[in-house]
Motif scaffolding. Structure first.
Motif, PDB file in Angstrom:
ATOM      1  N   VAL A  95       7.044  -4.299   2.876  1.00 25.88           N
ATOM      2  CA  VAL A  95       6.733  -5.437   2.008  1.00 25.88           C
ATOM      3  C   VAL A  95       6.385  -4.961   0.600  1.00 25.88           C
ATOM      4  N   GLY A  96       5.565  -3.911   0.517  1.00 25.49           N
ATOM      5  CA  GLY A  96       5.109  -3.446  -0.788  1.00 25.49           C
ATOM      6  C   GLY A  96       6.224  -3.023  -1.709  1.00 25.49           C
ATOM      7  N   SER A  97       7.251  -2.354  -1.168  1.00 26.56           N
ATOM      8  CA  SER A  97       8.349  -1.875  -2.012  1.00 26.56           C
ATOM      9  C   SER A  97       9.126  -3.028  -2.637  1.00 26.56           C
ATOM     10  N   LEU A  98       9.145  -4.166  -1.979  1.00 27.79           N
ATOM     11  CA  LEU A  98       9.795  -5.348  -2.547  1.00 27.79           C
ATOM     12  C   LEU A  98       8.842  -6.101  -3.469  1.00 27.79           C
ATOM     13  N   ALA A  99       7.563  -6.157  -3.097  1.00 27.83           N
ATOM     14  CA  ALA A  99       6.587  -6.872  -3.926  1.00 27.83           C
ATOM     15  C   ALA A  99       6.481  -6.244  -5.312  1.00 27.83           C
ATOM     16  N   VAL A 100       6.481  -4.904  -5.388  1.00 30.81           N
ATOM     17  CA  VAL A 100       6.357  -4.278  -6.715  1.00 30.81           C
ATOM     18  C   VAL A 100       7.554  -4.613  -7.593  1.00 30.81           C
ATOM     19  N   VAL A 131      14.923 -18.717   0.245  1.00 31.07           N
ATOM     20  CA  VAL A 131      14.400 -17.495  -0.357  1.00 31.07           C
ATOM     21  C   VAL A 131      15.306 -16.315  -0.007  1.00 31.07           C
ATOM     22  N   LEU A 132      15.771 -16.257   1.238  1.00 29.61           N
ATOM     23  CA  LEU A 132      16.703 -15.200   1.644  1.00 29.61           C
ATOM     24  C   LEU A 132      17.930 -15.170   0.755  1.00 29.61           C
ATOM     25  N   ALA A 133      18.492 -16.329   0.477  1.00 29.59           N
ATOM     26  CA  ALA A 133      19.686 -16.400  -0.364  1.00 29.59           C
ATOM     27  C   ALA A 133      19.396 -15.861  -1.761  1.00 29.59           C
ATOM     28  N   GLU A 134      18.224 -16.207  -2.311  1.00 33.11           N
ATOM     29  CA  GLU A 134      17.849 -15.715  -3.641  1.00 33.11           C
ATOM     30  C   GLU A 134      17.698 -14.201  -3.640  1.00 33.11           C
ATOM     31  N   LEU A 135      17.029 -13.668  -2.621  1.00 34.13           N
ATOM     32  CA  LEU A 135      16.825 -12.226  -2.540  1.00 34.13           C
ATOM     33  C   LEU A 135      18.147 -11.488  -2.324  1.00 34.13           C
ATOM     34  N   ALA A 136      18.998 -12.034  -1.466  1.00 33.48           N
ATOM     35  CA  ALA A 136      20.292 -11.400  -1.211  1.00 33.48           C
ATOM     36  C   ALA A 136      21.133 -11.338  -2.484  1.00 33.48           C
ATOM     37  N   ALA A 137      21.058 -12.388  -3.294  1.00 35.95           N
ATOM     38  CA  ALA A 137      21.804 -12.393  -4.557  1.00 35.95           C
ATOM     39  C   ALA A 137      21.267 -11.326  -5.510  1.00 35.95           C
ATOM     40  N   LEU A 138      19.939 -11.148  -5.545  1.00 31.16           N
ATOM     41  CA  LEU A 138      19.358 -10.102  -6.388  1.00 31.16           C
ATOM     42  C   LEU A 138      19.812  -8.718  -5.924  1.00 31.16           C
ATOM     43  N   ILE A 139      19.867  -8.517  -4.619  1.00 28.43           N
ATOM     44  CA  ILE A 139      20.330  -7.236  -4.079  1.00 28.43           C
ATOM     45  C   ILE A 139      21.794  -7.020  -4.424  1.00 28.43           C
ATOM     46  N   ALA A 140      22.604  -8.047  -4.231  1.00 27.46           N
ATOM     47  CA  ALA A 140      24.037  -7.933  -4.508  1.00 27.46           C
ATOM     48  C   ALA A 140      24.314  -7.612  -5.966  1.00 27.46           C
ATOM     49  N   GLY A 184      22.350  -5.856  -7.870  1.00 22.62           N
ATOM     50  CA  GLY A 184      21.719  -4.598  -8.243  1.00 22.62           C
ATOM     51  C   GLY A 184      20.349  -4.739  -8.866  1.00 22.62           C
ATOM     52  N   HIS A 185      19.721  -5.908  -8.729  1.00 23.64           N
ATOM     53  CA  HIS A 185      18.405  -6.149  -9.341  1.00 23.64           C
ATOM     54  C   HIS A 185      17.247  -5.925  -8.374  1.00 23.64           C
ATOM     55  N   LEU A 186      17.538  -5.650  -7.100  1.00 23.77           N
ATOM     56  CA  LEU A 186      16.489  -5.461  -6.109  1.00 23.77           C
ATOM     57  C   LEU A 186      16.984  -4.442  -5.092  1.00 23.77           C
ATOM     58  N   GLU A 187      16.139  -3.475  -4.772  1.00 21.88           N
ATOM     59  CA  GLU A 187      16.484  -2.446  -3.795  1.00 21.88           C
ATOM     60  C   GLU A 187      15.622  -2.608  -2.558  1.00 21.88           C
ATOM     61  N   LEU A 218      19.957 -19.730   8.428  1.00 25.01           N
ATOM     62  CA  LEU A 218      21.009 -18.781   8.070  1.00 25.01           C
ATOM     63  C   LEU A 218      21.472 -18.988   6.636  1.00 25.01           C
ATOM     64  N   THR A 219      21.925 -17.899   6.014  1.00 25.72           N
ATOM     65  CA  THR A 219      22.553 -17.958   4.702  1.00 25.72           C
ATOM     66  C   THR A 219      23.683 -16.933   4.694  1.00 25.72           C
ATOM     67  N   PRO A 220      24.739 -17.150   3.913  1.00 27.41           N
ATOM     68  CA  PRO A 220      25.838 -16.169   3.888  1.00 27.41           C
ATOM     69  C   PRO A 220      25.386 -14.802   3.392  1.00 27.41           C
ATOM     70  N   LYS A 221      25.941 -13.755   3.985  1.00 22.20           N
ATOM     71  CA  LYS A 221      25.654 -12.392   3.535  1.00 22.20           C
ATOM     72  C   LYS A 221      26.660 -11.997   2.456  1.00 22.20           C
ATOM     73  N   PRO A 222      26.171 -11.627   1.266  1.00 24.22           N
ATOM     74  CA  PRO A 222      27.096 -11.118   0.259  1.00 24.22           C
ATOM     75  C   PRO A 222      27.817  -9.872   0.771  1.00 24.22           C
ATOM     76  N   ARG A 223      29.066  -9.717   0.390  1.00 27.86           N
ATOM     77  CA  ARG A 223      29.872  -8.615   0.918  1.00 27.86           C
ATOM     78  C   ARG A 223      29.298  -7.245   0.579  1.00 27.86           C
ATOM     79  N   ASN A 224      28.692  -7.116  -0.602  1.00 28.98           N
ATOM     80  CA  ASN A 224      28.214  -5.799  -1.024  1.00 28.98           C
ATOM     81  C   ASN A 224      26.762  -5.531  -0.653  1.00 28.98           C
ATOM     82  N   VAL A 225      26.212  -6.310   0.259  1.00 24.51           N
ATOM     83  CA  VAL A 225      24.892  -6.036   0.826  1.00 24.51           C
ATOM     84  C   VAL A 225      25.108  -5.435   2.209  1.00 24.51           C
TER      85      VAL A 225
END
Length: 307
Positions: free
Chosen positions: A155-160, A261-270, A272-275, A109-116
């Motif tokens: 997967v592809g939409s995130l990989a690109v 890795v989840l925490a890193e990706l969630a931070a990128l989403i929060a 605005g760097h990853l959709e 588990l990792t904390p969910k950012p509020r704006n995700v």
């Protein structure tokens, strides 16, 4: 009682049902999560049909699903990182995520950012970690050209996007209806199908350095025909081709813990760097309809269940 997806035998979508089950009780190091969203993935369908029984043996009745996001409902002994009411993102290693209440090891588990959003968080684990590991596996360098098959899929939409962040020139194989989305994310779109090799060569006149296959169906052979070396090809779908030609299957050499890795990706989403595109959201009771859409293999982004 609480509700959970179950099936009693290998088979198609028709074996899926939603059962009333006993409320889970967390043991040492476990967290009980009230699920707000749970993603679905092609690998789960393959496990359910029995196609991967040698790799992922099943006992029945079986649950289903890995991805989840929700609210901590209860914690077991020894858990001090989370408290009741915390919003979390995580994954089940017990094929149990598609349920109202799920037991999760605290390290998953990792904390969910509020704006995700719940939908994005709940569908992040399998697609996000798979994409992250595949991109790292082919070891992209600034300015290199990489092709991603099924570039608008889960997967592809995130990989690109992750490949673009690595500084690569990204060529995305996708249907024309997804080309505008790919272009908006700095990806060169190329239609799949007959003539794809020539279209890729036109898009990458200096040659292709790496290839990430998220679909299967001959893309490993296409990568080899384009002159990509085996150590720079990664497939998440065609394990027979991987065994035959010696190409990679993620996670490659970098297998950081999934929650990290989840925490890193969630931070990128929060930030605005990853959709994470969401193709559709279904209630838990419509799990069969959700997998019917998934197994057509033409979705743009993730399909998510809401218990």
């Amino acid at each position: 009682m609480t509700k959970a997806v179950r099936y009693d035998e290998f088979g198609g979508i028709e074996v899926l049902r939603v059962d009333d089950v006993d409320r889970p009780v967390p043991e040492d190091g476990q967290v009980l999560v009230q699920v707000r969203a749970a993603g679905i993935n092609p690998g789960e369908a393959a496990i359910r049909t029995g196609a991967m029984a040698e790799i992922f043996p099943s006992t029945f009745p079986s649950g289903q699903g890995s991805d989840l996001a929700g609210v901590v409902a209860e914690v077991g002994a020894g858990v001090d990182r989370f408290s009741v009411g915390d919003e979390v993102i995580g994954f089940s290693e017990k094929r149990a995520a598609q349920a109202e209440l799920v037991l999760v090891d605290v390290d998953n588990l990792t904390p969910k950012p509020r704006n995700v959003s719940w939908e994005v968080a709940g569908g992040l684990y399998v697609a996000g970690v798979t994409a992250w590991r595949a991109v790292h596996s082919v070891q992209l360098e600034q300015g290199e050209a990489v092709v991603v098959s099924a570039a608008a899929g889960g997967v592809g939409s995130l990989a690109v996007q992750l490949a673009r962040r690595a500084g690569a020139t990204v060529i995305g194989l996708a249907s024309e209806r997804n080309h505008e989305w790919l272009q908006s994310h700095g990806v060169i779109p190329v239609a799949y199908g007959a003539g794809a090799a020539e279209r890729i060569e036109t898009a990458a006149p200096a040659g292709v350095d790496a290839f990430i296959d998220t679909y299967g169906g001959g893309y490993v052979e296409l990568a080899l025909a384009l002159g990509v070396s085996v150590e720079r090809i990664d497939t998440i779908a065609d394990f027979a081709a991987a065994a035959k030609y010696g190409v990679k299957t993620e996670p490659g050499t970098d297998a950081r813990p999934g929650a990290e890795v989840l925490a890193e990706l969630a931070a990128l989403i929060a930030d605005g760097h990853l959709e994470v595109p969401i193709a559709n959201v279904y209630p838990l009771a419509q799990v069969r309809q959700a997998y019917t859409e998934l197994e057509r293999r033409h979705t743009h982004g993730k399909i998510v269940l809401e218990p």
